[in-house]
Every structure is written in C-alpha cells, then in structure tokens.
Design a protein around this motif. Structure first.
Motif, short mmCIF file in Angstrom:
data_model
loop_
_atom_site.label_atom_id
_atom_site.label_comp_id
_atom_site.label_asym_id
_atom_site.label_seq_id
_atom_site.Cartn_x
_atom_site.Cartn_y
_atom_site.Cartn_z
N THR A 182 15.37 1.63 -4.63
CA THR A 182 15.00 1.88 -6.02
C THR A 182 16.03 2.79 -6.66
O THR A 182 16.98 3.26 -6.02
N MET A 183 15.82 3.08 -7.95
CA MET A 183 16.70 3.99 -8.67
C MET A 183 16.60 5.41 -8.10
O MET A 183 17.50 6.22 -8.29
N SER A 184 15.48 5.70 -7.37
CA SER A 184 15.30 7.02 -6.76
C SER A 184 15.81 7.07 -5.33
O SER A 184 15.72 8.11 -4.68
N LEU A 225 0.85 -1.19 0.00
CA LEU A 225 0.00 0.00 0.00
C LEU A 225 0.89 1.25 0.00
O LEU A 225 0.96 2.01 0.98
N PRO A 226 1.60 1.51 -1.10
CA PRO A 226 2.53 2.63 -1.13
C PRO A 226 1.81 3.96 -1.27
O PRO A 226 0.75 4.06 -1.89
N ALA A 227 2.40 5.01 -0.72
CA ALA A 227 1.91 6.37 -0.93
C ALA A 227 2.14 6.75 -2.40
O ALA A 227 2.93 6.10 -3.09
N PRO A 228 1.46 7.79 -2.89
CA PRO A 228 1.61 8.17 -4.31
C PRO A 228 3.06 8.38 -4.74
O PRO A 228 3.47 7.93 -5.82
N GLU A 229 3.87 9.04 -3.91
CA GLU A 229 5.28 9.27 -4.25
C GLU A 229 6.04 7.94 -4.33
O GLU A 229 6.86 7.72 -5.24
N ALA A 230 5.77 7.07 -3.36
CA ALA A 230 6.44 5.76 -3.36
C ALA A 230 5.99 4.92 -4.55
O ALA A 230 6.80 4.21 -5.15
N ASP A 259 8.84 3.70 -11.67
CA ASP A 259 10.06 4.05 -12.40
C ASP A 259 11.13 2.96 -12.22
O ASP A 259 11.88 2.66 -13.16
N GLU A 260 11.19 2.37 -11.02
CA GLU A 260 12.16 1.31 -10.76
C GLU A 260 11.89 0.10 -11.64
O GLU A 260 12.81 -0.44 -12.27
N LEU A 261 10.65 -0.33 -11.70
CA LEU A 261 10.31 -1.53 -12.46
C LEU A 261 10.57 -1.32 -13.95
O LEU A 261 11.12 -2.19 -14.63
N ARG A 262 10.19 -0.18 -14.46
CA ARG A 262 10.44 0.12 -15.88
C ARG A 262 11.94 0.25 -16.15
O ARG A 262 12.43 -0.19 -17.20
N GLY A 263 12.66 0.85 -15.22
CA GLY A 263 14.09 1.04 -15.41
C GLY A 263 14.85 -0.27 -15.45
O GLY A 263 15.71 -0.49 -16.32
N VAL A 264 14.56 -1.19 -14.49
CA VAL A 264 15.30 -2.45 -14.46
C VAL A 264 14.93 -3.35 -15.64
O VAL A 264 15.79 -4.05 -16.18
N ARG A 279 3.51 -5.43 -10.41
CA ARG A 279 2.30 -4.61 -10.41
C ARG A 279 1.27 -5.30 -11.27
O ARG A 279 1.49 -5.56 -12.44
N LYS A 280 0.12 -5.63 -10.65
CA LYS A 280 -0.92 -6.37 -11.36
C LYS A 280 -2.25 -5.66 -11.19
O LYS A 280 -2.71 -5.45 -10.07
N ASP A 281 -2.84 -5.28 -12.32
CA ASP A 281 -4.12 -4.56 -12.31
C ASP A 281 -4.06 -3.31 -11.44
O ASP A 281 -5.00 -2.99 -10.70
N GLY A 282 -2.93 -2.61 -11.51
CA GLY A 282 -2.79 -1.36 -10.76
C GLY A 282 -2.46 -1.53 -9.29
O GLY A 282 -2.37 -0.53 -8.57
N VAL A 283 -2.27 -2.76 -8.83
CA VAL A 283 -1.97 -3.04 -7.42
C VAL A 283 -0.56 -3.60 -7.31
O VAL A 283 -0.16 -4.46 -8.12
N TRP A 284 0.19 -3.16 -6.30
CA TRP A 284 1.56 -3.61 -6.09
C TRP A 284 1.59 -4.82 -5.15
O TRP A 284 0.89 -4.86 -4.15
#
Length: 388
Positions: A133-135, A10-15, A21-26, A165-170
């Motif tokens: 993460t990369m951030s 249940l990450p906050a919007p920033e997280a 970005d991490e998943l796309r980057g790796v 990430r599946k159906d918008g849920v982490w």
C-alpha cells in the motif's frame, strides 16, 4: 476458463486504515489520470504513462499500482467508446451521449483496484495475504473462504485480484484459470424458456416459478418507499442494510436454477438450447406496472450462470433465436398469434393440441437448438478416395 473466487479479508484496525487510505489514494490518482487523458486526448497506455507516472509517484502511489490504475483509466475510455459506437448512450446529439462525451470519467474513491504478483502475495496454507500500500507492505492479513474456494485458489489462481470494500467488509476477488471439461456429443437438446411468471421452464418438465421472488420484490419495493418517505437516520441506516439483500436472494435463486438445468443435461447426455435475450429491455414495450418486474429480473445473470456451469461440466450449449417461439406449435409447427390464449395456455389453431404455453415454447426451443447444432456440426463422413 476464467472464474472469480471472492475471499473475505479480516484486517486488523491499523491494516484496515492502511487499505482504506490505499483505495482512496489510487482512485484519486485515477481521477487525475482520467482528467489528463481527457484534456490531452491521450488514449494510449504508453503515451499516457509518460505524462502522469511521475506525478502519481509523487502522490505516494507505488510503481505497480500506478501502472495498473493507468491501465484502468485506458480500459474505462475504451469501454466508453465501444458503448458510444454501439448506440448504448443514445444517438448523436442526445443528452445522455453529450453528457458522457463532455467530461472526464470519474472513479468512486472506494472503487475496486487491481493487484498482481508485484504488489500482492498469497500464503494459501496460512490463509493470509500481503498487500503493498501507500503506507508500505502489510503482511499477514487473514482471509476466509469455503474449502472448495481454497482448493480452487491453490490449484488455479492466475493473474490479478481486485481489492474492494463493500458494506464495510474488505474482499479480494481473485482470478482463477479453471480447465474446461471436454464437450461430449449430445443426444438431443433441452430447451429452456425464460420468463417472469416462470423464471425457467425446460422441455424435460422442470419449472422454476417466479411467484415467490416477485412477491418478495414487491414487498421490498413497498418497504423501501416507506423508509424513504420516513427519512429518519434509523430509516436511512436500515435502507443501507437491506440495499443488496434483494440482489443476493435473486442471485442465489439463479444459481440453484442453473445448477438444476445443467446437471439434468449432463445426467441425460443432452445439450442445452437457450434463447438469446440480448436487448430484450429495448425491444419489449410494457405498461408501467410491468416494467418493474422486467427490469428487476436478472436476465443476463441467469444466462451467464448456465453458460459458465455448462462449460465447466462439458455440456454442449447453443443460443437460438426466440422469435415467435411462444406462438409456434411444438407438435405441427403452425405459428399463429392466436395460438397463445393467455400467459399459461396454448391451443394450436392448426392441429388443436392443448399445452402449457411455457412448456410448449421450451419444446420449440429444444427443436431449434438441435437444428443449430446440426448446422454447425463437423462432418463425420470419411473422406472419399481420389478416383483413379
């Protein structure tokens, strides 16, 4: 025994943006590594690391993630070569095999990525995780799961966890090393006949009918066709919403069936005799209307669930050859194609016994399971003393 425990993040919007970005980057980095491995023919982890590690670090991928995605690429090519050797991609020269061999493996940008203790930390008591993460390091990401799953995580978590990430849920899929129960000596075997009309029929009388699930699948198939034909934005949103609903329903049913079978075996002190259905989709030839039912049913999933639950509870399990089990009489052993009158009826041409076809097959499988167990059982006869 290794099992996977999924937990919902249940990450906050920033997280959430940082995880995105991490998943796309790796995965973008994994595609680059795959391209280098394919072009240079480098398929060893250490050699490939020397070629791409510096570039990955320049892209912003952290050290641990870089090493893990290199390993992911090597594992993907190892699996591809194994599938080619096994003939799963067709014969040499086939279009499917040529397509697989002629270009690098490509990873989806939202594909799962593995994390271990170097870039993932757990706080079981607070039910939070920290991910590098990369951030940067993101701390205090809440997760939720059932009390039973939380207890399993606290006691047996070991090794990597996959972020996806599946159906918008982490989610994090954590690996746990759970001890197996000690296997007991079975007092007979329960034969399990698997099918489509009746999903599972056992020699003890239990029968799980597939009528409800098959009807549901037909309705869902017609509904999907209707939405696809309509093609509007709202129809596409609805298709996205229901796309995993059928598989979840089938998996839930398979869980209930497997639990019933394994619990019955443990309660009665018996083992389980399961038919080996590997390659059934390649062996069986059906008319086109029947193919949907055959290819929609999760043969391997139900078998895997029975095996997993049996190992956890210490129930002995054997796989037997199902050849001609539907034509063999459980009473006299007479085998004849004409014994099987139709899907439900069995009338032996040898002794005249009348039985339900699936029930008869389950008794045949139970007998074969006992034979397999006896053949592999260790001798309990005391060693003979040397003659003087």
């Amino acid at each position: 025994m290794k099992i996977v425990v999924p937990v919902k993040l249940l990450p906050a919007p920033e997280a959430a943006r940082a995880l995105h970005d991490e998943l796309r980057g790796v995965n973008d980095g994994a595609n680059r590594v795959s391209e280098v491995a394919f072009t240079t023919g480098t398929m060893r982890e250490y050699a490939l690391r020397k070629l791409v590690y510096t570039e990955l670090r320049e892209r912003g991928v952290k050290s641990a993630a870089a090493q893990q995605l290199i390993k992911k690429v090597i594992d993907a090519y190892t699996t591809l070569r194994a599938n080619i050797r096994a003939g799963n991609l067709g014969k040499k020269g086939s279009k499917r095999r040529i397509k697989a061999e002629s270009k690098p493996i490509v990873f989806r940008l939202d594909a799962a990525q593995a994390y271990d203790h170097r870039n993932l930390g757990w706080d079981i008591d607070a039910q939070t995780v920290a991910i590098t993460t990369m951030s940067g390091r993101i701390k205090g990401i809440p997760f939720v799961c059932s009390p039973k799953q939380l207890k399993t995580l606290a006691q047996y978590r070991k090794g990597e966890a996959d972020l996806l990430r599946k159906d918008g849920v982490w989610y994090l899929y954590a690996t746990c090393e759970v001890p197996e129960a000690e296997q007991y000596e079975p007092d007979g075997f329960i034969g399990v006949d698997l099918g489509i009309v009746n999903i599972a029929t056992t020699s003890t009388g239990y029968q799980a009918a597939g009528r409800e699930l098959n009807r549901y699948r037909k309705r869902q198939l017609a509904f999907r066709k209707k939405l696809q034909k309509k093609g509007t934005k709202s129809a596409k949103r609805l298709l996205e919403k229901i796309r995993r609903k059928e598989s979840r329903r089938a998996k839930d049913l398979n869980h209930r069936i497997s639990k019933t079978i394994v619990t019955e075996a443990e309660r009665t002190g018996r083992g389980i005799s399961l038919e080996e259905l590997k390659g059934i989709r390649e062996r069986v030839r059906l008319r086109k209307p029947q193919r949907v039912a055959l290819h929609s049913w999760a043969f391997a999933q139900l078998g895997d669930l029975i095996v997993y639950k049996a190992r956890r509870m210490g129930v002995p399990l054997v796989f037997v050859d199902p050849a001609y089990s539907s034509q063999e009489c459980a009473e006299c052993g007479h085998t004849d194609r004409l014994n099987r009158i139709d899907q439900a009826r069995f009338i032996c041409r040898g002794c005249g016994v009348v039985a339900h076809a699936d029930r008869n097959s389950s008794h045949v499988l139970a007998r074969r399971g006992q034979a397999v167990w006896d053949a592999g059982r260790k001798s309990h006869v005391p060693a003979t003393r040397p003659q003087v």
